[in-house]
Design a protein around this motif. Structure first.
Motif, PDB file in Angstrom:
ATOM      1  N   PRO A 186       0.596  -1.219  -0.332  1.00 42.63           N
ATOM      2  CA  PRO A 186      -0.271   0.025   0.246  1.00 42.63           C
ATOM      3  C   PRO A 186       0.386   1.092   0.018  1.00 42.63           C
ATOM      4  N   SER A 187       1.835   1.421   1.003  1.00 41.81           N
ATOM      5  CA  SER A 187       3.288   2.560   0.674  1.00 41.81           C
ATOM      6  C   SER A 187       4.476   2.260   0.616  1.00 41.81           C
ATOM      7  N   VAL A 188       4.874   3.030  -0.390  1.00 44.03           N
ATOM      8  CA  VAL A 188       6.553   2.246  -0.326  1.00 44.03           C
ATOM      9  C   VAL A 188       7.012   3.624   0.894  1.00 44.03           C
ATOM     10  N   SER A 189       6.181   4.647   1.172  1.00 40.12           N
ATOM     11  CA  SER A 189       7.043   5.245   2.090  1.00 40.12           C
ATOM     12  C   SER A 189       6.559   4.808   3.700  1.00 40.12           C
ATOM     13  N   ALA A 190       5.728   4.350   4.087  1.00 38.57           N
ATOM     14  CA  ALA A 190       5.855   3.723   4.553  1.00 38.57           C
ATOM     15  C   ALA A 190       6.152   2.043   5.130  1.00 38.57           C
ATOM     16  N   ALA A 191       6.819   2.062   4.060  1.00 37.67           N
ATOM     17  CA  ALA A 191       7.595   0.492   4.181  1.00 37.67           C
ATOM     18  C   ALA A 191       9.372   0.928   4.181  1.00 37.67           C
ATOM     19  N   ILE A 192       9.480   2.214   3.457  1.00 35.48           N
ATOM     20  CA  ILE A 192      10.856   2.941   3.761  1.00 35.48           C
ATOM     21  C   ILE A 192      10.967   3.212   5.481  1.00 35.48           C
ATOM     22  N   ALA A 193       9.645   3.675   5.956  1.00 34.11           N
ATOM     23  CA  ALA A 193       9.973   4.061   7.537  1.00 34.11           C
ATOM     24  C   ALA A 193      10.098   2.579   8.589  1.00 34.11           C
ATOM     25  N   ALA A 194       9.384   1.407   8.204  1.00 36.21           N
ATOM     26  CA  ALA A 194       9.698   0.300   8.640  1.00 36.21           C
ATOM     27  C   ALA A 194      11.062  -0.186   8.588  1.00 36.21           C
ATOM     28  N   LEU A 195      11.587   0.068   7.855  1.00 36.08           N
ATOM     29  CA  LEU A 195      12.960  -0.161   6.758  1.00 36.08           C
ATOM     30  C   LEU A 195      14.125   0.161   7.627  1.00 36.08           C
ATOM     31  N   GLU A 196      14.263   1.674   8.059  1.00 40.67           N
ATOM     32  CA  GLU A 196      14.264   2.544   8.887  1.00 40.67           C
ATOM     33  C   GLU A 196      14.334   1.896  10.018  1.00 40.67           C
ATOM     34  N   LYS A 197      13.318   2.013  10.772  1.00 41.76           N
ATOM     35  CA  LYS A 197      13.356   1.790  11.448  1.00 41.76           C
ATOM     36  C   LYS A 197      14.032   0.494  12.516  1.00 41.76           C
ATOM     37  N   ARG A 198      14.628  -0.184  11.644  1.00 51.79           N
ATOM     38  CA  ARG A 198      14.183  -1.814  11.226  1.00 51.79           C
ATOM     39  C   ARG A 198      16.340  -1.449  10.995  1.00 51.79           C
ATOM     40  N   GLY A 199      17.008  -0.299  11.159  1.00 51.80           N
ATOM     41  CA  GLY A 199      17.877   0.297  11.036  1.00 51.80           C
ATOM     42  C   GLY A 199      18.449   0.226   9.408  1.00 51.80           C
ATOM     43  N   MET A 200      18.231  -0.121   8.237  1.00 53.89           N
ATOM     44  CA  MET A 200      18.557  -0.326   6.842  1.00 53.89           C
ATOM     45  C   MET A 200      18.949   1.311   7.240  1.00 53.89           C
ATOM     46  N   TRP A 201      20.060   1.690   6.597  1.00 52.88           N
ATOM     47  CA  TRP A 201      20.906   2.860   6.272  1.00 52.88           C
ATOM     48  C   TRP A 201      19.726   2.984   4.715  1.00 52.88           C
ATOM     49  N   ILE A 202      19.342   4.572   4.378  1.00 45.03           N
ATOM     50  CA  ILE A 202      18.941   4.396   3.071  1.00 45.03           C
ATOM     51  C   ILE A 202      19.219   6.477   2.459  1.00 45.03           C
ATOM     52  N   ALA A 203      19.878   6.242   1.949  1.00 46.90           N
ATOM     53  CA  ALA A 203      20.140   7.480   1.646  1.00 46.90           C
ATOM     54  C   ALA A 203      19.035   8.020   1.835  1.00 46.90           C
ATOM     55  N   PRO A 204      18.844   9.820   1.791  1.00 40.45           N
ATOM     56  CA  PRO A 204      17.592  10.787   2.157  1.00 40.45           C
ATOM     57  C   PRO A 204      17.162  10.618   1.031  1.00 40.45           C
ATOM     58  N   ALA A 205      18.176  11.036  -0.612  1.00 40.28           N
ATOM     59  CA  ALA A 205      17.855  11.266  -2.312  1.00 40.28           C
ATOM     60  C   ALA A 205      17.454  10.137  -2.350  1.00 40.28           C
TER      61      ALA A 205
END
Length: 160
Positions: free
Chosen positions: A130-149
């Protein structure tokens, strides 16, 4: 078939509805090289991915080591090298890798490369996520570093 590395397997299993079980329906059958399976098994105390994906349809676990070319193993970690070598040896054209150096090597060798965010975009387009942004937030919360850009680009491509 697509060959997957450790980090994308863990991350996608955590955020895709249905975990990696839904991945085969999205992109076709997936291969987990022996070396990647060993990395997943070694981390089982922190993450249940290995136990949970053992019997998923469309996920094929290799039961033997791959003979990795020394030039690959000298440049990237063994899991990533095994992913690339397996794809080359078994004539699979696609890999799922997040590490930039491994991605560049795979592309140089003629493989199609995607990563965790690319799969999330495909899942969104297929109506699975349903949401890529929610999935990205969940990944970051789990400790995955994703370049902001990169995160911003993925969210934009998802139309969110």
């Amino acid at each position: 078939m697509t060959v997957i590395n450790t980090s994308p397997a863990i991350h996608l299993h955590a955020v895709l509805p249905g975990g990696l079980g839904s991945l085969a329906g999205l992109i076709g059958e997936v291969i987990v090289p022996w070396e990647v399976g060993q990395e997943l098994a070694a981390g089982h105390a922190k993450d249940a991915t290995w136990q949970e994906i053992q019997s998923l349809p469309g996920i094929h676990h290799r039961s033997h080591r791959v003979a990795v070319h020394p030039l690959l193993s000298a440049q990237i970690d063994m899991g990533e090298a095994a992913v690339i070598q397996t794809a080359l040896d078994e004539a699979h054209d696609a890999v799922i890798l997040d590490d930039l150096k491994a991605r560049r090597i795979a592309q140089t060798l003629g493989l199609q490369v995607t990563g965790t965010l690319g799969i999330l975009l495909q899942a969104k387009q297929a109506g699975l996520l349903p949401s890529v942004s929610a999935a990205i937030a969940a990944l970051e919360k789990r400790g995955m570093w994703i370049a902001p850009a990169l995160a911003a680009k993925a969210v934009h491509l998802a139309g969110e």
